[in-house]
Design a protein around this motif. Structure first.
Motif, short mmCIF file in Angstrom:
data_model
loop_
_atom_site.label_atom_id
_atom_site.label_comp_id
_atom_site.label_asym_id
_atom_site.label_seq_id
_atom_site.Cartn_x
_atom_site.Cartn_y
_atom_site.Cartn_z
N UNK A 1 31.64 65.06 4.49
CA UNK A 1 31.86 64.37 3.21
C UNK A 1 30.92 64.91 2.14
N UNK A 2 29.77 65.43 2.57
CA UNK A 2 28.80 66.02 1.63
C UNK A 2 29.03 67.52 1.49
N UNK A 3 29.06 68.21 2.63
CA UNK A 3 29.12 69.68 2.59
C UNK A 3 30.40 70.20 1.94
N UNK A 4 31.50 69.46 2.09
CA UNK A 4 32.76 69.93 1.51
C UNK A 4 33.07 69.30 0.17
N UNK A 5 32.08 68.68 -0.45
CA UNK A 5 32.32 67.93 -1.68
C UNK A 5 31.90 68.76 -2.89
N UNK B 1 17.15 62.04 -0.68
CA UNK B 1 17.34 62.36 0.73
C UNK B 1 18.39 63.47 0.92
N UNK B 2 19.48 63.37 0.20
CA UNK B 2 20.61 64.28 0.41
C UNK B 2 20.26 65.70 -0.04
N UNK B 3 19.29 65.81 -0.96
CA UNK B 3 18.86 67.13 -1.41
C UNK B 3 17.54 67.57 -0.74
N UNK B 4 17.12 66.77 0.26
CA UNK B 4 15.91 67.15 1.01
C UNK B 4 16.18 67.07 2.52
N UNK B 5 15.72 66.03 3.19
CA UNK B 5 15.78 66.00 4.66
C UNK B 5 17.14 65.56 5.21
N UNK B 6 17.95 64.91 4.39
CA UNK B 6 19.29 64.46 4.80
C UNK B 6 19.25 63.55 6.04
N UNK B 7 18.29 62.62 6.01
CA UNK B 7 18.13 61.69 7.14
C UNK B 7 19.38 60.85 7.38
#
Length: 466
Positions: free
Chosen positions: A109-113, A92-98
């Motif tokens: 937390x994801x984009x700045x990690x 999910x996190x590497x595709x649609x990020x639902x």
């Protein structure tokens, strides 16, 4: 083993009777034999950043840790649920990020990690598997209370010690295995080979899947394990200079020319995997391998970018992640966690530093952590300065009253704190969990740090049959 003096927990009843009848001197001698065996076959690990000899033996304790069939059944369900949720989260996190759209995890937390790998966005691994091999670190705080301490889904290590610990115990105490129904672990290399082969890409050039283990080389701390697993699986052990890209495939050098590889079980970190995509100075990876991977012509196990799932900043959201992707409540509990990136949490941590365990978000191996109750005033002050300087780099957890199991000391049996790392194999159609795993033990009295690099040891883990 005991709930009170002479009150033996049921899983240990047969073992305790056997131990009580045996001679402690004979057992101490057996313990020395085990050390000599490990030294002879070279079961070592490397310690970085220290001047003394870099190769060491991991201390081995001959008293097994025993888990009942009922306890293991519950753990197994919880581990499978967690690993499936992690795999779904990674897709999910590497595709649609639902999960981000639903607001269950903060987007920053994801984009700045730094563990998030943008190069994996839109990539579909063969069979949809990201975490082919996982290790889930568990601790016990009560009779029916198990907590997940952390997830290991980048390049989990330690399985070779689990296998050699069992082999050693079988050689030294065959009579015990004839008395107790201990579930075997010896099939792990065959299961690993089967699981990796099942994850081969559709575009294979070979009649049957070709599997290879990529190692950084002999100076890596887990090199023994890389060589051991390649040998046990019947796979080639390769380094970067053995590989090159040939006709759009990753190929390894052989005596008969270059042969295409279908599955590369890599024990090289993401940053060093492809100098054309990640760290340009890396000499440990294969230039262009990510292009081959994106084209679907090789499976990399574990997939690049899996580190975001075992990042300690994300750990505290795991119950939400499990519920979001499975529709069920998490069977295994999380340890309560304060995220120091949040002002209120940081304030609490600073005020209660002597009571807490503080860990680096990207740390591993017991490095860069503070065990508050065991720290000096000088260490506490130094760590407070680190927290104030870079709060987002840390999380904090309470000091749990971890369960103890006995080890054999000069004075006889003595309790020591332990954790447990079961190993999980994931392929497109199944999940295999080895019964037991690696029990790591803090050999120092009162210590809570079980990592081998910090003075911990290991012991065999017995899961009893029904």
């Amino acid at each position: 083993m005991l709930t009170a003096p002479d009150q033996v927990r049921d899983p240990y009843s047969v073992y305790y009777d056997w131990f009580s009848r045996d001679d402690v001197k004979r057992l101490r001698k057996k313990s020395q034999e085990a050390e000599a065996f490990f030294r002879r076959i070279g079961i070592t690990f490397n310690v970085y950043g220290q001047e003394e000899a870099d190769e060491r033996l991991i201390p081995f304790d001959i008293v097994p840790r025993i888990i009942s069939a009922k306890e293991w059944s519950r753990l197994e369900r919880g581990i499978e649920q967690r690993v499936r949720a992690i795999n779904a989260f990674l897709h999910d996190i590497y595709h649609r990020q639902e999960i981000l759209r639903a607001g269950r995890i903060p987007r920053e937390l994801i984009s700045g990690n730094e563990a998030f790998t943008p190069e994996m966005i839109g990539v579909n691994p063969a069979g949809g598997v990201y975490t082919h091999i996982a290790g889930v670190d568990l601790v016990r705080t009560g009779e029916d209370d198990f907590y997940v301490l952390e997830d290991n889904v980048r390049t989990p290590s330690g399985v070779s010690y689990m296998l050699e610990n069992r082999e050693t115990m079988l050689q030294m105490f065959p009579e015990l295995f004839s008395q107790m129904k201990v579930r075997p672990v010896s099939s792990y290399p065959q299961l690993l080979r089967r699981s990796l082969s099942a994850s081969a890409p559709v575009n294979s050039k070979n009649d049957s899947p070709v599997v290879a283990v990529l190692t950084p080389g002999i100076h890596n701390s887990a090199y023994f394990e890389h060589a051991f697993l390649a040998d046990q699986m019947g796979a080639e052990l390769v380094e970067s200079h053995d590989l090159q890209i040939v006709d759009g495939y990753v190929a390894m050098r052989t005596t008969q020319g270059y042969q295409a590889i279908d599955v590369l079980y890599r024990r090289v970190d993401d940053a060093y995997l492809d100098p054309l995509t990640f760290n340009p100075e890396s000499l440990l990876g294969v230039p262009g391998i990510m292009d081959v991977y994106r084209a679907g012509n090789v499976t990399i196990a574990n997939a690049p970018g899996t580190g975001i799932a075992d990042d300690k900043a994300l750990y505290s959201y795991m119950p939400d992640i499990v519920e979001f992707y499975t529709g069920e409540r998490a069977i295994l509990k999380n340890v309560p966690t304060w995220r120091c990136s949040e002002a209120d949490s940081l304030q609490y941590v600073l005020e209660h530093l002597p009571e807490l365990v503080v860990k680096e978000v990207h740390g591993s191996g017991g490095y860069g952590m503070l065990v508050g109750p065991a720290a000096s005033k000088k260490e506490l002050a130094a760590f407070e300065a680190k927290l104030r300087a870079k709060p987002a780099n840390y999380i904090a957890q309470p000091t749990l009253s971890l369960s103890t199991v006995p080890i054999l000391t000069k004075a006889g049996l003595a309790p020591r704190h332990v954790d447990l790392r079961p190993f999980v194999l994931v392929s497109p159609n199944r999940v295999d969990i080895t019964p037991g795993g690696l029990t790591r033990v803090a050999l120092k009295k009162g210590s809570l740090v079980v990592n081998s690099s910090q003075g911990g040891g290991t012991k065999d883990t017995w899961v009893l049959g029904d």
